[in-house]
Design an enzyme around this catalytic site. Structure first.
Site, PDB file in Angstrom:
ATOM      1  N   GLY A 201     -40.144  12.018 -17.744  1.00 26.68           N
ATOM      2  CA  GLY A 201     -39.086  12.127 -16.754  1.00 26.68           C
ATOM      3  C   GLY A 201     -39.379  11.239 -15.571  1.00 26.68           C
ATOM      4  CB  CYS A 202     -38.440  11.579 -12.028  1.00 25.11           C
ATOM      5  SG  CYS A 202     -38.703  10.745 -10.463  1.00 25.11           S
TER       6      CYS A 202
END
Length: 175
Positions: A13-14
């Site tokens: 993810g981020c």
């Protein structure tokens, strides 16, 4: 005889939320946010977030294997992600946020595959572990403002970490 540092690359993810968990461990020399796995050379954040470059946001960890093993890094990795979500992580959706363990050699591949198998068999999650294990490709460091984001913009980082659902998921499933 000096130990040679090694590299590990993980996508979860981020990348803002993937730096701090590794950065805090003895044996980690550096953690760099960046992009990998796509077809565009030297991509920018603006390009990657469109989903058209094929790149995934990731972190490249340089570590001292005499202090911290690759297996330990994989264990840390699992505990920062939802390994049952192939289509992104938490609030971040799409291929550029998919969970991936990128291996650099056969030993890393075997460690990652065994760890995934054991996690699947553990019964920790109702759904299967879908994180992919792929050969590492060229890693492109992200723009400077993305590096060490949790240090530079702590309040924004903390708000995002909580608001994205990541912190709650980790607390519920890993702590």
């Amino acid at each position: 005889m000096a130990t040679t540092n090694e590299k590990a690359i993980f996508a979860g993810g981020c990348f803002w939320c993937m730096v701090k968990p590794f950065d805090e461990h003895p044996g980690v020399v550096s953690v760099t946010s960046g992009y990998t796995g796509g077809h565009v050379e030297n991509p920018t954040y603006e390009q990657v977030k469109t989903g058209m470059t094929g790149h995934t946001e990731a972190v490249e960890i340089v570590y001292d294997p005499s202090i911290l093993s690759y297996k330990d890094l994989v264990d840390i990795y699992w505990q920062q992600t939802d390994p049952t979500d192939a289509f992104g992580q938490f609030a971040d959706r799409g291929d550029s946020y998919r969970p991936v363990i990128f291996y650099s050699n056969e030993e890393q591949k075997e460690i990652a595959e065994e760890s995934k198998r054991l996690l699947n068999e553990s019964g920790r999650f109702q759904d299967p572990v879908v994180t992919t294990i792929e050969a590492a490709e060229v890693f492109y460091p992200a723009e400077e403002y993305h590096q060490d984001f949790y240090k530079k913009n702590n309040s924004h980082y903390t708000s995002y970490h909580q608001g994205s659902g990541r912190a709650g998921f980790i607390e519920e499933n890993w702590d």
